[in-house]
Enzyme design. Structure first.
Site, mmCIF file in Angstrom:
data_model
loop_
_atom_site.group_PDB
_atom_site.id
_atom_site.type_symbol
_atom_site.label_atom_id
_atom_site.label_comp_id
_atom_site.label_asym_id
_atom_site.label_seq_id
_atom_site.Cartn_x
_atom_site.Cartn_y
_atom_site.Cartn_z
ATOM 1 N N ALA A 1 0.835 -1.213 0.000
ATOM 2 C CA ALA A 1 0.000 0.000 0.000
ATOM 3 C C ALA A 1 0.867 1.259 0.000
ATOM 4 O O ALA A 1 0.597 2.217 -0.734
ATOM 5 C CB ALA A 1 -0.928 0.004 1.208
ATOM 6 N N TYR A 2 1.911 1.240 0.812
ATOM 7 C CA TYR A 2 2.786 2.404 0.899
ATOM 8 C C TYR A 2 3.483 2.665 -0.436
ATOM 9 O O TYR A 2 3.510 3.789 -0.932
ATOM 10 C CB TYR A 2 3.814 2.194 2.011
ATOM 11 C CG TYR A 2 4.739 3.356 2.218
ATOM 12 C CD1 TYR A 2 4.310 4.512 2.854
ATOM 13 C CD2 TYR A 2 6.067 3.298 1.784
ATOM 14 C CE1 TYR A 2 5.155 5.583 3.050
ATOM 15 C CE2 TYR A 2 6.922 4.363 1.979
ATOM 16 C CZ TYR A 2 6.468 5.501 2.614
ATOM 17 O OH TYR A 2 7.310 6.569 2.799
ATOM 18 N N SER A 3 4.043 1.607 -1.032
ATOM 19 C CA SER A 3 4.732 1.779 -2.311
ATOM 20 C C SER A 3 3.769 2.204 -3.413
ATOM 21 O O SER A 3 4.136 2.986 -4.296
ATOM 22 C CB SER A 3 5.448 0.484 -2.715
ATOM 23 O OG SER A 3 6.651 0.317 -1.994
#
Length: 235
Positions: free
Chosen positions: A149-151
């Site tokens: 999700a962060y990437s």
């Protein structure tokens, strides 16, 4: 070089943002500090001992971003530099990521950065001058487990930044992307992973790199800066 430049720092009370703000205070730049919590902004402003404009801003809300830029223009008449240093991380296995987790990452890291870049760029384009610095992080260039999700949010920042940069280059507006490895900052206070923060980069190292880019001659502004700790290298 930075004397009288109007610099908007988003995420000004975070680890990198606050460190950069302290470095910029003595330069004579006219600083606009944005973050969600007004109390934290006021504390930082008092510490700096120079006049600054503080604008509490939730960058996930486009109308608040517009207010930030409008107040900057009303106070100083222009915006020369935008530094997007706000962000948060959710690092967990892909199959445990809830819809709310993904929404949070996209809203703050991707959409928030887009809104501020877009709003500042419109003003810079009018003057045919400006510099936007987006702090992406190395996970916007390289992926790793637990960071789906962060990437996704950070790869998105790279994509829109490069696209906007192509549209703006004929107007003299430049964009610099910063790919820092692990930074020992409050970012990690909310991450439920075991990490050795002693081996990370310091906020000072990151702020120094941004300061360098802001101080560069117009014909030599770096497009990207990639700095990683020796313990965590990507090529």
């Amino acid at each position: 070089m930075l004397q009288d430049k109007v610099i908007v720092i988003v995420g000004a009370t975070g680890g990198i943002g606050a460190t950069l703000t302290r470095q910029l205070a003595p330069t004579g730049a006219r600083l606009v500090l944005a973050a969600r919590k007004e109390e934290s902004l006021a504390i930082l402003a008092t510490e700096l001992k120079v006049d600054v404009l503080i604008v509490p801003t939730d960058i996930t809300q486009p109308q608040q971003v517009d207010t930030l830029i409008q107040r900057t223009i009303a106070q100083f008449g222009q915006i020369d530099i935008l530094v997007n240093a706000a962000g948060a991380g959710i690092l967990k296995a892909y199959n445990t990521i809830e819809p709310a987790d993904l929404e949070a990452m996209l809203n703050l890291n991707l959409k928030g950065c887009f809104y501020t870049t877009q709003a500042a760029a419109k003003e810079m384009q009018k003057r045919k001058s400006g510099h936007i610095c987006n702090v992406v992080g190395i996970l916007g260039k390289h992926s790793m487990p637990m960071a789906a999700a962060y990437s996704a949010s950070k790869f998105g920042v790279v994509g829109f930044s490069k696209s906007i940069a192509e549209e703006l280059k004929r107007f003299g507006v430049k964009i610099t992307l910063f790919y820092f490895g692990g930074i020992d900052s409050p970012f990690w206070d909310q991450v439920n992973l075991k990490v050795d923060r002693n081996k990370m980069l310091s906020c000072e190292t990151a702020a120094n790199a941004i300061f360098y880019a802001l101080s560069a001659e117009p014909q030599a502004i770096p497009m990207e800066i990639n700095i990683q700790p020796e313990s965590h290298l990507f090529f």
